[in-house]
Design a protein around this motif. Structure first.
Motif, PDB file in Angstrom:
ATOM      1  N   ALA A  33       0.932  -1.162  -0.113  1.00  0.00           N
ATOM      2  CA  ALA A  33       0.066  -0.314  -0.037  1.00  0.00           C
ATOM      3  C   ALA A  33       1.091   1.121  -0.310  1.00  0.00           C
ATOM      4  N   ARG A  34       1.408   1.062  -0.661  1.00  0.00           N
ATOM      5  CA  ARG A  34       2.503   2.682  -1.586  1.00  0.00           C
ATOM      6  C   ARG A  34       1.943   4.400  -0.920  1.00  0.00           C
ATOM      7  N   GLU A  35       0.446   4.122  -0.950  1.00  0.00           N
ATOM      8  CA  GLU A  35       0.002   5.909  -0.807  1.00  0.00           C
ATOM      9  C   GLU A  35      -0.040   6.008   0.697  1.00  0.00           C
ATOM     10  N   ARG A  36      -0.396   4.919   1.357  1.00  0.00           N
ATOM     11  CA  ARG A  36      -0.612   4.923   3.293  1.00  0.00           C
ATOM     12  C   ARG A  36       0.881   4.889   3.447  1.00  0.00           C
ATOM     13  N   LEU A  37       1.832   4.119   3.314  1.00  0.00           N
ATOM     14  CA  LEU A  37       3.428   4.669   3.638  1.00  0.00           C
ATOM     15  C   LEU A  37       3.747   5.595   3.364  1.00  0.00           C
ATOM     16  N   LEU A  38       4.006   6.272   1.880  1.00  0.00           N
ATOM     17  CA  LEU A  38       3.983   7.618   2.131  1.00  0.00           C
ATOM     18  C   LEU A  38       3.380   8.488   2.799  1.00  0.00           C
ATOM     19  N   ASP A  39       2.240   7.947   3.231  1.00  0.00           N
ATOM     20  CA  ASP A  39       1.511   9.045   4.438  1.00  0.00           C
ATOM     21  C   ASP A  39       1.832   9.170   5.893  1.00  0.00           C
ATOM     22  N   GLN A  40       2.910   7.751   6.052  1.00  0.00           N
ATOM     23  CA  GLN A  40       3.329   7.546   7.415  1.00  0.00           C
ATOM     24  C   GLN A  40       4.708   8.807   7.797  1.00  0.00           C
ATOM     25  N   GLY A  41       5.022   8.802   6.378  1.00  0.00           N
ATOM     26  CA  GLY A  41       6.376   9.832   6.043  1.00  0.00           C
ATOM     27  C   GLY A  41       6.589  11.095   7.713  1.00  0.00           C
ATOM     28  N   GLU A  42       5.522  11.708   8.092  1.00  0.00           N
ATOM     29  CA  GLU A  42       5.861  13.187   8.637  1.00  0.00           C
ATOM     30  C   GLU A  42       6.325  12.461  10.374  1.00  0.00           C
ATOM     31  N   GLY A  43       7.715  13.084  10.525  1.00  0.00           N
ATOM     32  CA  GLY A  43       8.118  12.841  12.028  1.00  0.00           C
ATOM     33  C   GLY A  43       8.691  11.448  11.725  1.00  0.00           C
ATOM     34  N   VAL A  44       8.895  10.624  11.306  1.00  0.00           N
ATOM     35  CA  VAL A  44       9.485   9.213  11.981  1.00  0.00           C
ATOM     36  C   VAL A  44      10.905   9.239  11.487  1.00  0.00           C
ATOM     37  N   ARG A  45      11.781   8.693  12.163  1.00  0.00           N
ATOM     38  CA  ARG A  45      13.026   9.098  12.465  1.00  0.00           C
ATOM     39  C   ARG A  45      13.272   7.712  11.889  1.00  0.00           C
ATOM     40  N   GLY A  46      12.774   6.566  11.340  1.00  0.00           N
ATOM     41  CA  GLY A  46      13.751   5.293  11.266  1.00  0.00           C
ATOM     42  C   GLY A  46      12.522   4.589  10.233  1.00  0.00           C
ATOM     43  N   LEU A  47      12.348   4.171   9.325  1.00  0.00           N
ATOM     44  CA  LEU A  47      12.247   2.881   8.456  1.00  0.00           C
ATOM     45  C   LEU A  47      13.314   1.727   8.504  1.00  0.00           C
ATOM     46  N   ILE A  48      12.055   0.773   8.189  1.00  0.00           N
ATOM     47  CA  ILE A  48      12.337  -0.951   8.356  1.00  0.00           C
ATOM     48  C   ILE A  48      11.804  -1.709   7.128  1.00  0.00           C
ATOM     49  N   VAL A  49      12.424  -1.541   6.580  1.00  0.00           N
ATOM     50  CA  VAL A  49      12.422  -2.736   5.699  1.00  0.00           C
ATOM     51  C   VAL A  49      12.896  -3.806   4.562  1.00  0.00           C
ATOM     52  N   ARG A  50      13.001  -4.575   4.448  1.00  0.00           N
ATOM     53  CA  ARG A  50      13.289  -5.957   3.289  1.00  0.00           C
ATOM     54  C   ARG A  50      13.888  -5.440   2.164  1.00  0.00           C
ATOM     55  N   ASN A  51      13.660  -6.278   1.203  1.00  0.00           N
ATOM     56  CA  ASN A  51      13.350  -5.970  -0.218  1.00  0.00           C
ATOM     57  C   ASN A  51      12.373  -5.428  -1.682  1.00  0.00           C
ATOM     58  N   ASP A  56      13.303   5.458  -2.532  1.00  0.00           N
ATOM     59  CA  ASP A  56      13.693   5.546  -3.723  1.00  0.00           C
ATOM     60  C   ASP A  56      13.226   7.749  -3.400  1.00  0.00           C
ATOM     61  N   GLU A  57      13.397   8.663  -3.766  1.00  0.00           N
ATOM     62  CA  GLU A  57      13.007   9.544  -4.251  1.00  0.00           C
ATOM     63  C   GLU A  57      11.950  10.104  -3.741  1.00  0.00           C
ATOM     64  N   ALA A  58      10.819   9.019  -3.979  1.00  0.00           N
ATOM     65  CA  ALA A  58       9.826   9.998  -3.567  1.00  0.00           C
ATOM     66  C   ALA A  58       9.249   9.290  -2.402  1.00  0.00           C
ATOM     67  N   LEU A  59      10.120   8.085  -1.983  1.00  0.00           N
ATOM     68  CA  LEU A  59       9.649   8.222  -0.794  1.00  0.00           C
ATOM     69  C   LEU A  59       9.929   9.158   0.291  1.00  0.00           C
ATOM     70  N   LEU A  60      11.910   9.367   0.132  1.00  0.00           N
ATOM     71  CA  LEU A  60      12.615   9.984   1.219  1.00  0.00           C
ATOM     72  C   LEU A  60      12.109  11.674   0.976  1.00  0.00           C
ATOM     73  N   SER A  61      11.447  11.862  -0.140  1.00  0.00           N
ATOM     74  CA  SER A  61      11.038  13.291  -0.057  1.00  0.00           C
ATOM     75  C   SER A  61      10.127  13.385   0.950  1.00  0.00           C
ATOM     76  N   ARG A  62       8.543  12.208   1.571  1.00  0.00           N
ATOM     77  CA  ARG A  62       7.361  12.722   2.273  1.00  0.00           C
ATOM     78  C   ARG A  62       8.278  11.961   3.809  1.00  0.00           C
ATOM     79  N   PHE A  63       9.273  11.695   3.639  1.00  0.00           N
ATOM     80  CA  PHE A  63       9.794  11.835   4.957  1.00  0.00           C
ATOM     81  C   PHE A  63      11.083  12.702   5.368  1.00  0.00           C
ATOM     82  N   PRO A  64      10.482  14.092   5.624  1.00  0.00           N
ATOM     83  CA  PRO A  64      11.444  14.712   5.791  1.00  0.00           C
ATOM     84  C   PRO A  64      12.400  13.947   7.216  1.00  0.00           C
ATOM     85  N   ASP A  65      11.900  13.520   8.536  1.00  0.00           N
ATOM     86  CA  ASP A  65      12.855  13.622   9.413  1.00  0.00           C
ATOM     87  C   ASP A  65      13.424  12.535  10.064  1.00  0.00           C
TER      88      ASP A  65
END
Length: 314
Positions: A33-51, A56-65
């Motif tokens: 659920a890409r859009e729902r993930l992007l909506d979580q970005g504000e204030g998030v300091r750590g992101l944990i993912v697999r493969n 990418d740049e689009a996600l990182l721009s939505r995770f400013p912190d």
């Protein structure tokens, strides 16, 4: 608002441990659920993912912190390393956490493919008794060719030698004087390895140089009795060329855990290909490795966030 977002599956004990120090959103469905993930970005300091999560740049721009990306594994082709570096975001793979799992997968694949006796269930249930057709080969005395000779390939080599396999490897990035070559025959070219190996196993990242590393031209050099295993990265094998080689009997078998498109698309070129075993990017994931990698990643993320916030590590 969460300190840490985890978008793919992770060992729950490690998640709970992180939850004692930080506010954690653990939702493995976010990878779908890409859009729902992007909506979580504000204030998030750590992101944990697999493969599968594309950092990418689009996600990182939505995770400013964002301060750290924890990778549950070692491959980094789904993470924009350049943008992370420019923004001062640390990327922390779990090096060494799944070496045993991948090595066991490769050895298991070598045993199954060399023996060639494990594709007969449907025929036998239909009343056929294909005993003569299923007389296969042993791995003992055969040649394992490792393409890339990093930590996981070395784990694989150690297990292969215990089965009396001869081991050779090609890795242009590892100096000839490196001590790792002590028990392995070093090859100066990929072509020479492909021509002699009975079992070929890939252990390389996906880069411009390794895209379709195993293509139609190189498959022409392989013995018709050889088998190929790819538990490294999708895209390193030209799947159409591999399918042709298997259909035409120019390769005895193959086992793929990684693919150019994951999940496989409907009507994949691999449908109906003989002597082919497919698994869903699971070589490095066992109950044991998942616990190890999850704890390593939790520790990595905690260390970065603890340092940057001035909190002592726990």
């Amino acid at each position: 608002m969460s300190d840490i977002v985890i978008s793919e599956f992770m060992d729950e004990a490690a998640v709970e441990a992180l939850g004692r120090d930080f506010t954690v959103l653990f939702d493995p469905t976010l990878v779908e659920a890409r859009e729902r993930l992007l909506d979580q970005g504000e204030g998030v300091r750590g992101l944990i993912v697999r493969n599968r999560t594309q950092v990418d740049e689009a996600l990182l721009s939505r995770f400013p912190d964002l301060e750290v990306v924890g990778r549950l594994g070692v491959g980094l082709d789904n993470i924009d390393l350049e943008t992370c570096a420019a923004r001062g975001i640390e990327v922390k793979p779990a090096f060494g956490g799944n070496g045993s799992s991948v090595a066991e997968y490769v050895i298991g694949g070598a045993l199954m493919l060399r023996r060639g006796a494990y594709f007969s269930s449907a025929a036998m249930l239909a009343g056929v008794w294909p005993r003569q057709a299923l007389i296969g080969r042993e791995v003992s005395g055969s040649v394992l060719g490792l393409v890339g000779f990093g930590a996981i390939a070395r784990e694989t080599a150690r297990r292969a030698r215990a089965l009396d396999m001869q081991v050779m490897a090609f890795d242009p990035h590892l100096p000839a004087e490196d001590a790792a070559w002590a028990d392995v025959e070093r090859r100066d070219s990929l072509e020479s390895l492909l021509e002699e190996a009975d079992v070929i196993s890939l252990h390389v990242p996906l880069t411009e140089a390794t895209h379709h590393l195993i293509d139609a031209t190189r498959l022409q050099r392989v013995k018709s009795s050889a088998v190929l295993i790819n538990a490294a990265r999708g895209g390193t094998v030209d799947e159409a060329a591999l399918a042709d080689a298997l259909r035409e009997g120019r390769l005895a078998g193959a086992m793929l855990d990684v693919f150019e498109q994951e999940p496989l698309p409907a009507g994949s070129i691999l449908v109906g290909v003989p002597n082919l075993i497919l698994t869903p990017h699971i070589a490095g994931v066992t109950e044991e490795s998942n616990a190890r990698i999850s704890q390593m990643t939790a520790d990595n993320v905690r260390a970065v966030l603890g340092q940057k916030s001035g909190r002592a590590e726990t």
